[in-house]
Design an enzyme around this catalytic site. Structure first.
Site, PDB file in Angstrom:
ATOM      1  N   LYS A   1      -8.100  11.552  10.204  1.00 25.48           N
ATOM      2  CA  LYS A   1      -8.593  10.200  10.468  1.00 25.48           C
ATOM      3  C   LYS A   1      -9.337  10.068  11.804  1.00 25.48           C
ATOM      4  O   LYS A   1      -9.577   8.970  12.301  1.00 25.48           O
ATOM      5  CB  LYS A   1      -7.485   9.134  10.399  1.00 25.48           C
ATOM      6  CG  LYS A   1      -6.699   9.095   9.111  1.00 25.48           C
ATOM      7  CD  LYS A   1      -7.543   9.224   7.879  1.00 25.48           C
ATOM      8  CE  LYS A   1      -8.448   8.069   7.623  1.00 25.48           C
ATOM      9  NZ  LYS A   1      -9.357   8.363   6.481  1.00 25.48           N
TER      10      LYS A   1
ATOM     11  N   SER B   1      -5.187   3.896  11.004  1.00 24.74           N
ATOM     12  CA  SER B   1      -6.097   4.475  10.020  1.00 24.74           C
ATOM     13  C   SER B   1      -5.327   5.374   9.042  1.00 24.74           C
ATOM     14  O   SER B   1      -5.577   5.371   7.838  1.00 24.74           O
ATOM     15  CB  SER B   1      -7.167   5.274  10.759  1.00 24.74           C
ATOM     16  OG  SER B   1      -8.030   5.895   9.865  1.00 24.74           O
TER      17      SER B   1
ATOM     18  N   GLY C   1     -14.125   3.959   7.034  1.00 25.32           N
ATOM     19  CA  GLY C   1     -14.494   2.718   7.709  1.00 25.32           C
ATOM     20  C   GLY C   1     -13.833   1.510   7.052  1.00 25.32           C
ATOM     21  O   GLY C   1     -14.462   0.466   6.900  1.00 25.32           O
TER      22      GLY C   1
END
Ligand code: A3P
Length: 311
Positions: A68, A159, A275
């Site tokens: 990540k 993330s 994203g």
């Protein structure tokens, strides 16, 4: 909320991988020797060049992580360079016992075809945090150039959680909230694996036992998000590639909220799994996370002789 997220996941149609460039050349003599010694390179493989003069070669550089950190973005951006041939998939050679037991010949067979002037690169983000990997990479090639992309450790935890959350959603499986992972009896749950992966100094120490710091280039993943070109220029220099990637290869895509790539008139953004929005976390809990990483970050900065703009 979960239904919305699931809807978004199901919309995913874009292929994630960029086609690698027409591939590369023969191995260095020491690599061929290693393969012969390991008994993994048969006579037929020694001349396995394709008719156009390309051949598979072991990677001269590996993106070792962090999970990540922006590893896919880094690989795709680096692939803009004509002298780079990238393996499309994460190979997991050094960290998965079954793959490792197949030997270097198998590893080689996972690489793209490339021409002699090209550098082969593969990325497997799990390498950085797998204790056995540094020694194994070193025994393949002690002078290999390593790329490590890091981002703010707290952001990385969010993330990491988000990725696993989406994986569960895709399989229509429930997944606990991030608070349930981060908190135990009102305190930060330091046993949560995602936290450990963000203890960069611990993992870096393992690598520095086998490789000098000058062989490991650290890409600032937060900067790569905000302004990728300067970070990629540094990678070109580290890999001794001629400066061929330009600012014009990047453009900011407002809809995506990230930089996308422009190559030979073709525009493309990373897959929508890259994203994604992170969960909202109570600011007090977020503070606990930042405090938890304060000392480890300092240790990491000392280890690498460089600071990063992390919480
Ligand atoms: P998030 O999805 O949490 O934002 P990896 O490829 O190692 O899994 O890293 C994924 C992360 O790459 C994304 O995490 C995103 O922040 C980051 N990233 C960096 N540059 C990007 C880009 N140009 N487009 C999309 N994501 C990018």
């Amino acid at each position: 909320m979960a239904a919305l997220l699931l809807g978004a996941v199901l919309l995913v149609t874009q292929p994630q991988l960029v086609p690698s460039r027409p591939a590369a050349s023969g191995m260095e003599p020491n690599q061929q020797e290693l393969l012969r010694k390991a008994g993994t390179l048969g006579d037929d493989m020694q001349d396995s060049g394709a008719t156009n003069g390309s051949a598979q070669q072991l990677p001269q550089t590996i993106i070792i992580g962090v999970r990540k950190g922006g590893t896919r973005a880094l690989l795709e951006m680096l692939s803009l360079h004509p002298d780079v041939a990238a393996a499309e998939n994460e190979v997991h050679f050094f960290d998965w016992e079954e793959h490792y037991s197949h030997g270097l010949g198998w590893y080689l067979s996972q690489m793209p075809f490339s021409f002699p002037y090209q550098l082969t690169v593969e990325k497997t983000p799990a390498y950085f945090t797998s204790p056995k990997v540094p020694e194994r990479v070193h025994s393949m090639n002690p002078s290999i150039r390593l790329l490590l992309i890091l981002r703010d450790p707290s952001e990385r935890v969010l993330s990491d959680y988000t990725q696993v959350f989406y994986n569960h959603m895709q399989k229509r499986k429930p997944y606990p909230s991030i608070e349930e992972f981060l908190l135990r009896d009102g305190r930060l749950n330091v046993d949560y694996k995602a936290l450990n992966r963000s203890l960069y100094h611990v993992h870096m120490q393992n690598w520095l036992r086998f490789f000098p710091l000058r062989h490991i280039h650290i890409v600032d993943g937060d900067r790569l998000i905000r302004n990728p070109f300067p970070e990629i220029q540094k990678v070109e220099r580290f890999l001794k590639l001629s400066p061929q990637i330009n600012a014009s290869n990047f453009y900011f895509n407002k809809t995506k909220g990230f930089y996308c790539l422009r190559d030979s008139g073709r525009d493309r953004c990373l897959h929508e799994s890259k994203g994604r929005a992170h969960p909202q976390v109570d600011p007090k809990l977020l503070n606990k996370l930042h405090e938890y990483f304060h000392e480890p970050n300092k240790k990491f900065f000392e280890l690498v002789g460089r600071t990063f703009d992390w919480h």
